[in-house]
Write a protein that holds these residues in place. Structure first.
Motif, short mmCIF file in Angstrom:
data_model
loop_
_atom_site.label_atom_id
_atom_site.label_comp_id
_atom_site.label_asym_id
_atom_site.label_seq_id
_atom_site.Cartn_x
_atom_site.Cartn_y
_atom_site.Cartn_z
N HIS A 289 19.24 7.00 10.10
CA HIS A 289 20.00 8.12 10.63
C HIS A 289 19.68 8.34 12.11
O HIS A 289 20.58 8.37 12.96
CB HIS A 289 19.68 9.37 9.81
N TYR A 290 18.41 8.47 12.44
CA TYR A 290 18.02 8.74 13.81
C TYR A 290 18.25 7.54 14.73
O TYR A 290 18.60 7.70 15.90
CB TYR A 290 16.56 9.21 13.87
N THR A 291 18.07 6.34 14.23
CA THR A 291 18.31 5.14 15.03
C THR A 291 19.79 5.00 15.36
O THR A 291 20.16 4.66 16.49
CB THR A 291 17.81 3.88 14.30
N ASN A 292 20.66 5.27 14.39
CA ASN A 292 22.10 5.20 14.64
C ASN A 292 22.53 6.24 15.66
O ASN A 292 23.36 5.95 16.54
CB ASN A 292 22.89 5.35 13.35
N LEU A 293 21.98 7.43 15.58
CA LEU A 293 22.32 8.47 16.57
C LEU A 293 21.83 8.08 17.96
O LEU A 293 22.55 8.24 18.96
CB LEU A 293 21.74 9.82 16.15
N ALA A 294 20.62 7.55 18.05
CA ALA A 294 20.09 7.12 19.36
C ALA A 294 20.91 5.96 19.91
O ALA A 294 21.22 5.93 21.11
CB ALA A 294 18.63 6.71 19.22
N GLY A 295 21.28 5.02 19.06
CA GLY A 295 22.11 3.90 19.49
C GLY A 295 23.48 4.36 19.96
O GLY A 295 24.03 3.84 20.93
N ALA A 296 24.03 5.37 19.28
CA ALA A 296 25.33 5.91 19.68
C ALA A 296 25.27 6.47 21.09
O ALA A 296 26.13 6.19 21.93
CB ALA A 296 25.79 6.98 18.69
N VAL A 297 24.25 7.26 21.35
CA VAL A 297 24.10 7.85 22.68
C VAL A 297 23.92 6.74 23.72
O VAL A 297 24.57 6.74 24.78
CB VAL A 297 22.92 8.84 22.71
N LEU A 298 23.06 5.79 23.43
CA LEU A 298 22.80 4.69 24.36
C LEU A 298 24.07 3.91 24.69
O LEU A 298 24.37 3.66 25.86
CB LEU A 298 21.73 3.76 23.79
N PHE A 299 24.82 3.51 23.67
CA PHE A 299 26.01 2.69 23.90
C PHE A 299 27.11 3.47 24.61
O PHE A 299 27.80 2.92 25.47
CB PHE A 299 26.51 2.09 22.58
N MET A 300 27.28 4.74 24.28
CA MET A 300 28.33 5.51 24.94
C MET A 300 27.98 5.81 26.39
O MET A 300 28.82 5.70 27.28
CB MET A 300 28.63 6.78 24.15
N VAL A 301 26.73 6.18 26.65
CA VAL A 301 26.32 6.45 28.03
C VAL A 301 26.40 5.17 28.87
O VAL A 301 26.90 5.19 30.00
CB VAL A 301 24.89 7.05 28.07
N THR A 302 25.96 4.05 28.30
CA THR A 302 26.03 2.78 29.03
C THR A 302 27.47 2.39 29.30
O THR A 302 27.81 1.95 30.41
CB THR A 302 25.32 1.67 28.23
N GLY A 303 28.35 2.54 28.31
CA GLY A 303 29.76 2.20 28.50
C GLY A 303 30.41 3.04 29.58
O GLY A 303 31.14 2.52 30.44
N ILE A 304 30.16 4.34 29.58
CA ILE A 304 30.73 5.22 30.60
C ILE A 304 30.16 4.90 31.98
O ILE A 304 30.89 4.84 32.97
CB ILE A 304 30.50 6.70 30.22
N TYR A 305 28.85 4.65 32.05
CA TYR A 305 28.22 4.30 33.33
C TYR A 305 28.83 3.02 33.89
O TYR A 305 29.15 2.94 35.08
CB TYR A 305 26.71 4.13 33.14
N MET A 306 28.99 2.03 33.05
CA MET A 306 29.50 0.74 33.53
C MET A 306 30.99 0.81 33.91
O MET A 306 31.41 0.11 34.81
CB MET A 306 29.27 -0.35 32.49
N VAL A 307 31.76 1.66 33.26
CA VAL A 307 33.14 1.86 33.69
C VAL A 307 33.17 2.49 35.07
O VAL A 307 33.95 2.10 35.94
CB VAL A 307 33.93 2.73 32.67
#
Length: 160
Positions: A81-99
């Motif tokens: 549960h906590y790993t999926n939530l942390a991964g979600a934040v990481l991937f979304m922040v990285t995606g927005i940053y890279m755009v």
């Protein structure tokens, strides 16, 4: 504070989706490593793996996060549960940053538009999985269900 349902009936589906996401990220990282070995860490050349532009740093990060996600989803429970939530934040922040910085020197992971979009999609998949894969005891789940359906919380036996 956020409320996540306990023992959701579709939890195995969400766990499978998160596990498949982690597996794809791990495979992508391994293929990327084979294609970028010998390049500089933050190279901006045109190296592609599985339809996504990559460099050595992105390949290493992908292998690490792929292993973390696959391991956590194999272990299950609230670690997942906590790993999926942390991964979600990481991937979304990285995606927005890279755009935001795709056409600049700040694109240190060598993202393309397709890579950024897939990062955001993976973030959303992990977010949904993280929202519905929390586990708890059957007693706690029944107490939560009773609280949601009535306005007065049920009494529970005192703990010894």
């Amino acid at each position: 504070m956020a409320h996540f349902p306990l023992n959701h009936p579709l939890r195995p589906l969400y766990r499978t989706l998160a596990g498949l996401t982690g597996t794809y990220i791990l495979i992508f990282g391994c293929v990327s490593l084979t294609r970028t070995v010998g390049n500089t860490l933050f190279s901006r050349d045109s190296t592609w793996a599985l339809g996504l532009r990559t460099n050595l740093a992105f390949a290493i990060i992908s292998v690490i996060w792929g292993l973390i996600l696959v391991t956590a989803n194999l272990i299950g429970g609230n670690i997942e549960h906590y790993t999926n939530l942390a991964g979600a934040v990481l991937f979304m922040v990285t995606g927005i940053y890279m755009v935001a910085f795709m056409q600049t020197a700040a694109n240190f992971l060598n993202f393309s538009v397709s890579t950024a979009i897939l990062s955001l999609v993976f973030g959303l998949v992990l977010l949904v999985a993280g929202m519905y894969d929390k586990t708890g005891s059957p007693e706690r789940a029944r107490t939560e269900q009773a609280f949601k359906t009535t306005s007065v919380p049920p009494r529970t036996a005192p703990r010894r």
